[in-house]
Design a protein around this motif. Structure first.
Motif, PDB file in Angstrom:
ATOM      1  N   LEU A 303      45.743  40.223  13.862  1.00 46.83           N
ATOM      2  CA  LEU A 303      45.349  40.421  14.904  1.00 46.83           C
ATOM      3  C   LEU A 303      47.512  40.797  14.955  1.00 46.83           C
ATOM      4  O   LEU A 303      46.824  41.355  16.982  1.00 46.83           O
ATOM      5  N   ASP A 304      48.039  40.358  14.988  1.00 48.39           N
ATOM      6  CA  ASP A 304      49.663  41.016  14.547  1.00 48.39           C
ATOM      7  C   ASP A 304      48.954  42.621  15.740  1.00 48.39           C
ATOM      8  O   ASP A 304      49.769  43.502  16.008  1.00 48.39           O
ATOM      9  N   THR A 305      48.443  43.455  13.873  1.00 48.37           N
ATOM     10  CA  THR A 305      48.109  45.028  14.254  1.00 48.37           C
ATOM     11  C   THR A 305      47.591  45.438  15.428  1.00 48.37           C
ATOM     12  O   THR A 305      48.381  46.750  15.708  1.00 48.37           O
ATOM     13  N   LEU A 306      46.725  44.509  15.567  1.00 49.50           N
ATOM     14  CA  LEU A 306      45.328  45.042  16.798  1.00 49.50           C
ATOM     15  C   LEU A 306      46.695  44.775  18.253  1.00 49.50           C
ATOM     16  O   LEU A 306      46.489  45.446  19.183  1.00 49.50           O
ATOM     17  N   LYS A 307      47.214  43.821  18.415  1.00 50.11           N
ATOM     18  CA  LYS A 307      48.082  43.355  19.412  1.00 50.11           C
ATOM     19  C   LYS A 307      49.736  44.443  19.925  1.00 50.11           C
ATOM     20  O   LYS A 307      49.638  45.218  20.750  1.00 50.11           O
ATOM     21  N   ASN A 308      50.032  44.114  18.688  1.00 53.98           N
ATOM     22  CA  ASN A 308      51.558  44.880  19.303  1.00 53.98           C
ATOM     23  C   ASN A 308      52.283  45.437  17.660  1.00 53.98           C
ATOM     24  O   ASN A 308      52.569  45.351  16.981  1.00 53.98           O
ATOM     25  N   PRO A 309      51.377  46.512  17.330  1.00 55.66           N
ATOM     26  CA  PRO A 309      51.197  47.522  15.972  1.00 55.66           C
ATOM     27  C   PRO A 309      52.875  47.791  16.203  1.00 55.66           C
ATOM     28  O   PRO A 309      53.568  48.539  17.015  1.00 55.66           O
TER      29      PRO A 309
END
Ligand code: 13P
Ligand code: SF4
Length: 343
Positions: A303-309
């Motif tokens: 999720l973090d990679t999609l939201k804010n890599p």
């Protein structure tokens, strides 16, 4: 990750809970456990769609990732192929870092992201400098590297291979003497599969290294009717005692097509979960040895990679190195074709 970003309506949550539960109940997950997961998988799947991304997942990842957000689950070979064939411009590779690098090498124009820069005891066992030294030591030999290597090592090798094509690639190499890196066990197993002279490196997979011949004999006694399947990263002693040897994809195919009903898998336990969920007419007896590298990745990392890599998530390779490493992968595909034509 902040929970307030996960806006979902109660009907959306209920629907997603049922979708997750349909697969995960086979692995003992409760409906309540799936309900807790639902906001995260909904958000990942929404962002993925919005960004035109696909999520590729290795079979050693956890079931919530496999059945919650994966577009494709497979072995390192299938996933590399899938990365190239699929039109998506963005790939999230949920697995150890060398697989993300492989996807980037095969798709230089695509954006490739990994949720964590997770290592691998095999890939970490050898450097490009060590390959150069081996070449000096054995100037007549060709170098075949297992896919579990970093791009810098692939760049110094002649051809790559995976658990699905290792024998075909080695046999199609023009040299009679082969430096095989980095998996010592796979190299020793190769000696029994080909007439070529194999010079193995001394790397090992910390998961497959946990098994020994005694443990296989105990399994035989405990489950006399079970077919025992082992990964070729296991020692030759184990390989000699089991009923089938193959990579994770070959094992799945074997179980699906076999008339036996009970199977024991000598490999990482993520695969046992996958088989339990997908081969419901079979009795799967798993060992539970976890790969700590594979298990570093959780849904929230995706999720973090999609939201804010951040830069750590992005797979970027220097162009000159990438060109050399890509040639090593291209050679694998060419040698596979040569081997298939010779059959
Ligand atoms: P395969 O899935 O290609 O058989 O590889 C197993 C493995 O160890 C991946 O790290
Ligand atoms: Fe590496 Fe073994 Fe883990 Fe695969 S299972 S990533 S080979 S340490």
């Amino acid at each position: 990750m902040t929970n307030d970003a996960l806006h979902c309506t109660p009907p959306e949550i209920s629907k997603e809970t049922e979708r997750l539960h349909e697969q995960l109940h086979k692995l003992g997950w409760t409906r309540e456990g799936c309900r807790l997961l639902a906001p995260t998988t909904l958000e990942i799947n929404r962002l993925k769609k919005e960004q035109g991304a696909i999520i590729l997942v290795h079979s050693y990842q956890t079931p919530d990732i496999m059945y919650g957000v994966a577009d494709f689950v497979g072995d390192s070979y299938d996933l590399s192929r899938k990365a190239s064939e699929h039109p998506a411009r963005k790939i999230i590779f949920s697995s150890v870092y060398f697989m993300g690098e492989t996807a980037k090498l095969l798709n230089p124009e695509k954006e490739v992201l990994v949720p964590k820069k997770a290592g691998c005891s095999l890939a970490d066992s050898i450097t490009a400098e060590q390959v150069k030294k081996l070449r000096q030591q054995y100037p007549e030999a060709g170098v075949v590297c297992y896919v579990n290597t970093y791009a810098s090592v692939k760049a110094e090798s002649d051809a790559c291979c995976t658990s699905s094509n290792v024998q075909a690639v080695v046999e199609a190499m023009p040299q009679e003497e082969i430096i095989f890196i980095p998996d010592q066990m796979m190299g020793l197993n190769l000696r029994n599969m080909t007439s070529k002279t194999i010079i193995p490196w001394q790397g090992t997979c910390i998961v497959h290294d946990e098994f020994n011949e005694n443990s296989i004999m105990q399994i035989r006694q405990q489950f006399p009717d079970a077919e025992i399947l082992a990964h070729p990263e296991c020692s030759p002693g184990i390989v000699n005692l089991v009923d089938f040897v193959g990579g994770t994809a070959a094992m799945l195919k074997h179980v699906q097509n076999s008339s036996a009903t009970t199977f024991m898998l000598v490999t990482e336990c993520g695969l046992t979960d996958r088989f339990k969920a997908e081969c419901t007419d079979k009795n799967i007896v798993g060992s539970c040895i976890l790969c700590p590298y594979m298990k570093e990745i959780g849904l929230t990392d995706i999720l973090d990679t999609l939201k804010n890599p951040d830069p750590e998530n992005r797979v970027e390779l220097p162009p000159a190195l990438a060109e050399k490493a890509r040639a090593c992968l291209d050679n694998m595909f060419a040698l596979e074709k040569t081997a298939a034509a010779a059959d």
